[in-house]
Design a protein around this motif. Structure first.
Motif: not given
Length: 346
Positions: A47-52, A56-63, A179-187
């Motif tokens: 999912a992280l590579h398939a959906s922007d 974003r819900s994981c703290g990245l700018a886009a997929a 990666p900078d900003g990666l946050d999986m607390t709301s995964y």
């Protein structure tokens, strides 16, 4: 023949020099087209590579691109200078994914020759290189070591003094780059496809990924062209004595990684490649299946992010959790033995 001097037959073993640094042609700007083709060639669904929006819900700018898109791009650029005349790509070590790559980024590939050893038959030798991918900002996005068996142009050419690099057995967990900003607390495990998190995996656990993919000649040829891999053994049926085109090892890696979704759907980011071997050749018509073993676990400093060290095995046989026979050699059906670190939600 007029113009013959303008063409290049590629490098042979005696053409390499220890410490030589090679900048590979041609820079490549990646776009959504590469992403779409990757998902068309492999059953890739992380999912992280398939959906922007998921990214974003994981703290990245886009997929970001799937990490193996980056690997194949950087690897493919190195082929004309490193493995055009290869007999086989033998292994990998010390692979580190250093930052995400996004559509619009341009990658350049460079390699340093770090080891040379002629084989006892005098017909070929092994070349070790450390290859890196650098983006348009000059930032390194990927670095890995690989070693390749390369033909000699002249069997009577003098051999260099053998130099075999001392390579780490694995990338230390504390050396993994998150990666900078990666946050999986709301995964969101529902959207990702499976409920299994870092805490649900045990060291020593073996996972049969169940599904299989039969390799088609046309798909392999499209993939090899996509990554601009020009090694003759993948294109030219006359390059091997058996008259068969060898399937690019990276194609097998991506198939096995995609198959691992069934059981490892939340293993989202490849952080490091500790070791890898293409144990046996693969050809069109082979059906590839995969299984994984959990080798180690580690926590990271990033919120909600853990790391799993995994062994990914691709096989043409029935996944059994076995790699080698009583003689210590890989079983005939084993195609790939890949040891890697990946990031997962805690």
């Amino acid at each position: 023949m007029s113009g013959a001097a303008k063409t290049c037959a590629g490098r042979f073993f005696e053409d390499y020099r220890l410490g030589e640094v090679i900048t590979h042609a041609v820079p490549r700007t990646l776009s959504g087209g590469e992403r779409a083709l990757y998902h068309a060639l492999y059953p890739a669904r992380h999912a992280l590579h398939a959906s922007d929006e998921f990214a974003r819900s994981c703290g990245l700018a886009a997929a970001p691109f799937d990490d193996l898109v980056v690997f194949h791009t950087v690897f493919g650029k190195s082929v004309p200078d490193i493995s055009l005349n290869a007999v086989a790509n033998l292994g990998y070590a010390e692979g580190r994914f250093l930052r995400p790559v996004y559509p619009g980024d341009t990658l350049v590939s460079r390699s340093e020759v770090i080891g040379l050893k002629q084989n006892s038959n005098g017909q070929s030798g092994v070349v070790w290189v450390r290859t890196s991918g650098v983006d348009q900002r000059g930032a390194e996005v990927l670095s890995f070591v690989r070693w390749v068996m390369v033909r000699k142009r002249d069997p009577d050419a003098a051999a260099p003094a053998p130099t075999i690099p001392d390579l780490a057995g694995s990338v230390a967990a504390e050396g993994l780059v998150v990666p900078d900003g990666l946050d999986m607390t709301s995964y969101n495990t529902t959207l990702a496809g499976e409920p299994h998190r870092w805490c649900d995996y045990d060291v020593g656990e073996v996972i049969d990924h169940v599904d299989g993919v039969t390799i088609e000649e046309a798909e392999h040829m499209l993939a090899t062209r996509l990554w601009q891999n020009t090694a003759r053994v993948h294109f030219d049926a006359t390059a091997r004595p058996d008259g068969r085109r060898l399937i690019y090892g990276g194609h097998v890696i991506s198939l096995a990684r995609a198959l691992s979704f069934n059981g490892l759907a939340n293993v989202q980011i490849i952080a490091a490649i500790n070791a890898g071997s293409h144990a046996n050749p693969c050809f069109a018509g082979d059906t590839v299946r995969a299984w994984s073993e959990v080798l180690d676990k580690a926590e990271t400093a990033a919120p909600g992010v853990g790391a799993l060290r995994l062994r990914l095995v691709a096989t043409t046989g029935t996944p059994s959790g076995q790699l080698r026979g009583e003689n210590g050699k890989y079983l005939p059906g084993i195609l790939l033995d890949l040891d890697y670190w990946a990031l997962v939600p805690l």
